[in-house]
Design a protein around this motif. Structure first.
Motif, PDB file in Angstrom:
ATOM      1  N   GLY A 159      -8.793 -13.569 -17.101  1.00 31.61           N
ATOM      2  CA  GLY A 159      -9.672 -13.463 -18.238  1.00 31.61           C
ATOM      3  C   GLY A 159      -9.042 -12.875 -19.592  1.00 31.61           C
ATOM      4  N   ALA A 160      -9.884 -12.259 -21.064  1.00 37.37           N
ATOM      5  CA  ALA A 160      -9.265 -11.554 -21.591  1.00 37.37           C
ATOM      6  C   ALA A 160      -8.317 -10.510 -21.310  1.00 37.37           C
ATOM      7  N   ILE A 161      -8.656  -9.532 -20.756  1.00 34.21           N
ATOM      8  CA  ILE A 161      -7.529  -8.842 -20.469  1.00 34.21           C
ATOM      9  C   ILE A 161      -6.535  -8.729 -19.604  1.00 34.21           C
ATOM     10  N   PHE A 199      -4.120 -10.537 -21.750  1.00 34.34           N
ATOM     11  CA  PHE A 199      -3.704  -9.391 -23.062  1.00 34.34           C
ATOM     12  C   PHE A 199      -2.872  -8.461 -22.485  1.00 34.34           C
ATOM     13  N   ILE A 200      -2.404  -8.239 -21.297  1.00 27.49           N
ATOM     14  CA  ILE A 200      -1.305  -7.538 -21.369  1.00 27.49           C
ATOM     15  C   ILE A 200      -0.051  -8.563 -20.479  1.00 27.49           C
ATOM     16  N   GLU A 201      -0.587  -9.276 -20.080  1.00 30.13           N
ATOM     17  CA  GLU A 201       0.375 -10.309 -19.721  1.00 30.13           C
ATOM     18  C   GLU A 201       1.309 -11.197 -21.493  1.00 30.13           C
ATOM     19  N   LYS A 202       0.386 -10.516 -22.361  1.00 29.36           N
ATOM     20  CA  LYS A 202       0.711 -11.700 -23.671  1.00 29.36           C
ATOM     21  C   LYS A 202       1.386  -9.715 -24.215  1.00 29.36           C
ATOM     22  N   TYR A 203       1.339  -8.822 -24.135  1.00 28.47           N
ATOM     23  CA  TYR A 203       1.971  -7.557 -25.026  1.00 28.47           C
ATOM     24  C   TYR A 203       1.978  -6.281 -24.166  1.00 28.47           C
ATOM     25  N   TYR A 204       2.013  -6.689 -22.798  1.00 28.41           N
ATOM     26  CA  TYR A 204       3.214  -5.687 -22.131  1.00 28.41           C
ATOM     27  C   TYR A 204       4.369  -5.875 -21.009  1.00 28.41           C
ATOM     28  N   TYR A 228      -6.527  -7.594 -13.626  1.00 28.64           N
ATOM     29  CA  TYR A 228      -5.852  -8.330 -13.591  1.00 28.64           C
ATOM     30  C   TYR A 228      -6.637  -8.916 -12.285  1.00 28.64           C
ATOM     31  N   LEU A 229      -6.182  -8.376 -11.297  1.00 26.09           N
ATOM     32  CA  LEU A 229      -6.508  -9.191  -9.643  1.00 26.09           C
ATOM     33  C   LEU A 229      -7.820  -9.859  -9.535  1.00 26.09           C
TER      34      LEU A 229
END
Length: 323
Positions: free
Chosen positions: A4-6, A9-14, A319-320
């Motif tokens: 999903g979106a969260i 987001f973390i895969e792209k920016y973290y 994430y999980l």
């Protein structure tokens, strides 16, 4: 299932530092589950008062966690939030409070945990007479249970239902009770309900033996670990302290003290902590130090995220859960 979106987001920016460590830990946690491993989650600090139940309950329902180790405070504070949420008071300017201000909170029956005050009358006392009845009923029948088992009985009895002030799906303890999730609560005596139980022992109204002990928790954990480690058991530690130190020791205990040399090491390790190793801190010990204690193997996936667990844990859980 696509992420999903969260998660996206973390895969792209973290991508670096503690942010990258968060993503790596989440992905390795997911790999553990995909490989059939079980996962222990330990809760220290005030995660229940931080309302971790809003997402942790879903982790339990979706079988992303198979056993919990938590402090007595986290055990009871999720139930307290369930029955007294509207009476909690947030104090965003807590850093500016004077001793006189703190005394004023005490006089109002508000026990402060950082920026959040737990209402004593509505939270503690609303539970007290109901749990004491369950303790006494068990004792009269010659029964003994663990602290979490007594709370499971309380929740599943429906005795608190009329007092629910949040959606029941946001209580991780209720989700755990429904599944009869295995749990260990080391040092339970260091909690409000533990203090209340001790007071009834002092008054001669209960026997200490009615409550199963920490040693019995360790022997239970030893049997559970032995019976569930075929595909590995991971260790996801939120904070430090006894909630983490107690259960992680089951492996060297089995291997060294019981001389069960076929006992596998923990198959995954992650700790979210702001503690450091500078002063001999066990809570802040880096994962490699745990190799020397016979807890982790050389090749065990190891992660340490030096950050605030109230920020990090919900993101990893999201994430999980493919959120």
């Amino acid at each position: 299932m696509s992420k999903g979106a969260i998660s996206q987001f973390i895969e792209k920016y973290y991508l670096h530092f503690n942010a990258a460590a968060l993503v790596d830990a989440a992905k390795d946690y997911e790999k553990q589950l995909q490989g059939g491993s079980k996962m222990l989650v330990s809760l220290a600090g005030a995660m229940s008062t931080a309302e971790i139940g809003k997402i942790f309950a879903e982790m339990i329902r979706k079988d992303k966690v198979h056993i919990v180790s938590c402090t007595g405070a986290n055990l009871e504070e999720d139930v307290m939030n369930l029955v007294a949420h509207s009476h909690y008071k947030r104090v965003p300017n807590y850093r500016d409070l004077t001793p006189k201000d703190e005394w004023g909170l005490l006089e109002k029956g508000l026990n402060r945990v950082t920026d959040t005050c737990i209402p004593e009358e509505e939270a503690f006392r609303r539970i007290q007479h109901r749990i004491v009845k369950i303790w006494k009923d068990a004792e009269e029948k010659g029964e003994r249970f663990f602290p979490h088992e007594f709370l499971y009985r309380l929740l599943l009895s429906g005795a608190l239902e009329e007092h629910y002030e949040i959606d029941i799906k946001d209580s991780w303890m209720y989700a755990a009770a429904e599944k009869n999730l295995p749990m260990v609560v080391p040092g339970w005596e260091d909690s409000t309900l533990g203090n209340i139980f001790a007071s009834y022992v002092l008054k001669g109204e209960l026997k200490a033996s009615t409550m199963k002990s920490g040693i019995e928790y360790m022997t239970f954990l030893a049997d559970w670990y032995t019976g569930n480690s075929k595909n590995g058991i991971g260790f996801f530690q939120i904070g430090g302290g006894i909630a983490g130190d107690f259960p992680i020791c089951v492996v060297p205990m089995l291997y060294q003290d019981m001389e069960r040399t076929d006992t596998p090491f923990w198959s995954y390790f992650c700790q979210i902590s702001d503690s450091t190793t500078s002063y001999g801190s066990y809570s802040g010990a880096v994962p490699n130090e745990k190799i020397t204690w016979g807890k982790l193997d050389i090749d065990t996936p190891k992660h340490i995220i030096e950050s605030d667990a109230t920020i990090v844990a919900p993101l990893i859980f999201a994430y999980l859960l493919d959120m």
